[in-house]
Design a protein around this motif. Structure first.
Motif, PDB file in Angstrom:
ATOM      1  N   ALA A  46       0.829  -1.207   0.000  1.00 14.44           N
ATOM      2  CA  ALA A  46       0.000   0.000   0.000  1.00 14.44           C
ATOM      3  C   ALA A  46       0.866   1.260   0.000  1.00 14.44           C
ATOM      4  CB  ALA A  46      -0.947  -0.004   1.203  1.00 14.44           C
ATOM      5  N   LEU A  47       1.947   1.233   0.766  1.00 20.38           N
ATOM      6  CA  LEU A  47       2.820   2.412   0.836  1.00 20.38           C
ATOM      7  C   LEU A  47       3.605   2.619  -0.456  1.00 20.38           C
ATOM      8  CD1 LEU A  47       4.053   2.135   4.527  1.00 20.38           C
ATOM      9  CD2 LEU A  47       2.252   3.615   3.593  1.00 20.38           C
ATOM     10  N   LYS A  48       4.012   1.536  -1.114  1.00 23.77           N
ATOM     11  CA  LYS A  48       4.702   1.659  -2.396  1.00 23.77           C
ATOM     12  C   LYS A  48       3.758   2.252  -3.446  1.00 23.77           C
ATOM     13  CE  LYS A  48       7.426  -0.806  -5.846  1.00 23.77           C
ATOM     14  NZ  LYS A  48       8.002  -2.079  -6.292  1.00 23.77           N
ATOM     15  N   ALA A  49       2.518   1.762  -3.481  1.00 26.54           N
ATOM     16  CA  ALA A  49       1.532   2.303  -4.417  1.00 26.54           C
ATOM     17  C   ALA A  49       1.263   3.778  -4.113  1.00 26.54           C
ATOM     18  CB  ALA A  49       0.238   1.499  -4.349  1.00 26.54           C
ATOM     19  N   LEU A 159       0.479  -6.242  -9.231  1.00 27.42           N
ATOM     20  CA  LEU A 159       0.646  -5.011 -10.003  1.00 27.42           C
ATOM     21  C   LEU A 159       1.709  -4.112  -9.360  1.00 27.42           C
ATOM     22  CD1 LEU A 159      -3.076  -4.048 -10.768  1.00 27.42           C
ATOM     23  CD2 LEU A 159      -1.377  -4.918 -12.390  1.00 27.42           C
ATOM     24  N   ILE A 160       1.637  -4.001  -8.045  1.00 22.58           N
ATOM     25  CA  ILE A 160       2.566  -3.129  -7.322  1.00 22.58           C
ATOM     26  C   ILE A 160       3.983  -3.698  -7.380  1.00 22.58           C
ATOM     27  CG2 ILE A 160       3.142  -2.192  -5.055  1.00 22.58           C
ATOM     28  CD1 ILE A 160       0.031  -2.223  -4.502  1.00 22.58           C
ATOM     29  N   GLU A 161       4.106  -5.003  -7.239  1.00 19.51           N
ATOM     30  CA  GLU A 161       5.412  -5.656  -7.258  1.00 19.51           C
ATOM     31  C   GLU A 161       6.124  -5.445  -8.597  1.00 19.51           C
ATOM     32  OE1 GLU A 161       8.361  -7.287  -5.286  1.00 19.51           O
ATOM     33  OE2 GLU A 161       6.413  -7.131  -4.323  1.00 19.51           O
ATOM     34  N   ASP A 162       5.349  -5.382  -9.682  1.00 22.04           N
ATOM     35  CA  ASP A 162       5.930  -5.214 -11.015  1.00 22.04           C
ATOM     36  C   ASP A 162       6.419  -3.805 -11.304  1.00 22.04           C
ATOM     37  OD1 ASP A 162       5.495  -7.877 -11.568  1.00 22.04           O
ATOM     38  OD2 ASP A 162       3.632  -7.535 -12.680  1.00 22.04           O
ATOM     39  N   LEU A 163       6.089  -2.851 -10.444  1.00 23.68           N
ATOM     40  CA  LEU A 163       6.526  -1.466 -10.663  1.00 23.68           C
ATOM     41  C   LEU A 163       8.003  -1.313 -10.335  1.00 23.68           C
ATOM     42  CD1 LEU A 163       3.552   0.379  -8.955  1.00 23.68           C
ATOM     43  CD2 LEU A 163       4.009   0.258 -11.393  1.00 23.68           C
ATOM     44  N   PRO A 164       8.696  -0.468 -11.078  1.00 24.96           N
ATOM     45  CA  PRO A 164      10.096  -0.207 -10.734  1.00 24.96           C
ATOM     46  C   PRO A 164      10.164   0.594  -9.434  1.00 24.96           C
ATOM     47  CG  PRO A 164       9.409   1.187 -12.550  1.00 24.96           C
ATOM     48  CD  PRO A 164       8.268   0.254 -12.256  1.00 24.96           C
ATOM     49  N   HIS A 165      11.287   0.534  -8.777  1.00 29.89           N
ATOM     50  CA  HIS A 165      11.498   1.322  -7.550  1.00 29.89           C
ATOM     51  C   HIS A 165      11.579   2.797  -7.914  1.00 29.89           C
ATOM     52  CE1 HIS A 165      12.644   2.083  -3.457  1.00 29.89           C
ATOM     53  NE2 HIS A 165      13.675   2.799  -3.869  1.00 29.89           N
TER      54      HIS A 165
END
Length: 166
Positions: A46-49, A159-165
């Motif tokens: 949630a925080l990464k998103a 979906l969130i895991e696939d996002l780049p840092h």
């Protein structure tokens, strides 16, 4: 107080804070949040998103921002902007972000008029949100209880895991 009561209390307090900001600034307000199911609204995913949403809103409206702030609570973080722009233009841009970004279905971008009235997707004749699991209307999936919590979380977290840092 249990976690659901804390979340509901936090939502009420956030709404009061937003109305105070609108009353003080007398301008259009955006409140960006993440629609993350379950009782833990402050986990890694949630925080990464949220960081993606925060950066996206900041970049999209940067030339119109007259106030910027974040709020943390049991209901998850909120990114708040007061903008020097017409509310209907802001709502259109917010809906574009919700529609076009890979995480758009979990973005919750609320737009309030300078009078404190929320603008809804229906005000703009926009289509209702689609389910992150199957693509059907979220409302249908909720009513028919098509997916359990773990299935929804797995889809969102994927979906969130696939996002780049960032």
């Amino acid at each position: 107080m249990n976690s659901i009561d804390r979340i509901l209390s936090d939502r009420e307090k956030r709404f009061e804070d937003l109305m105070d900001l609108i009353h003080y600034h007398k301008k259009t307000l955006i409140c960006g949040r993440i629609n993350y199911p379950g009782s833990d609204k402050n986990n890694y995913y949630a925080l990464k998103a949220f960081k993606y949403l925060e950066k996206l809103l900041d970049n999209t409206f940067t030339k119109k921002i007259s106030y910027k702030g974040t709020r943390q609570g049991y209901d998850g973080p909120s990114f708040i902007l007061i903008l020097d722009e017409e509310d209907h233009i802001i709502k259109e841009k917010a809906m574009e972000l919700e529609h076009e970004h890979v995480l758009g279905r979990v973005f919750d971008i609320d737009v309030y008029t300078k009078e404190g009235m929320p603008l809804s997707r229906l005000d703009k004749n926009a289509s209702p949100r689609s389910c992150v699991v199957c693509g059907d209307l979220v409302y249908n999936c909720m009513i028919m209880k098509k997916h359990d919590l773990h299935e929804v979380l797995d889809s969102i977290n994927g979906l969130i895991e696939d996002l780049p840092h960032i």
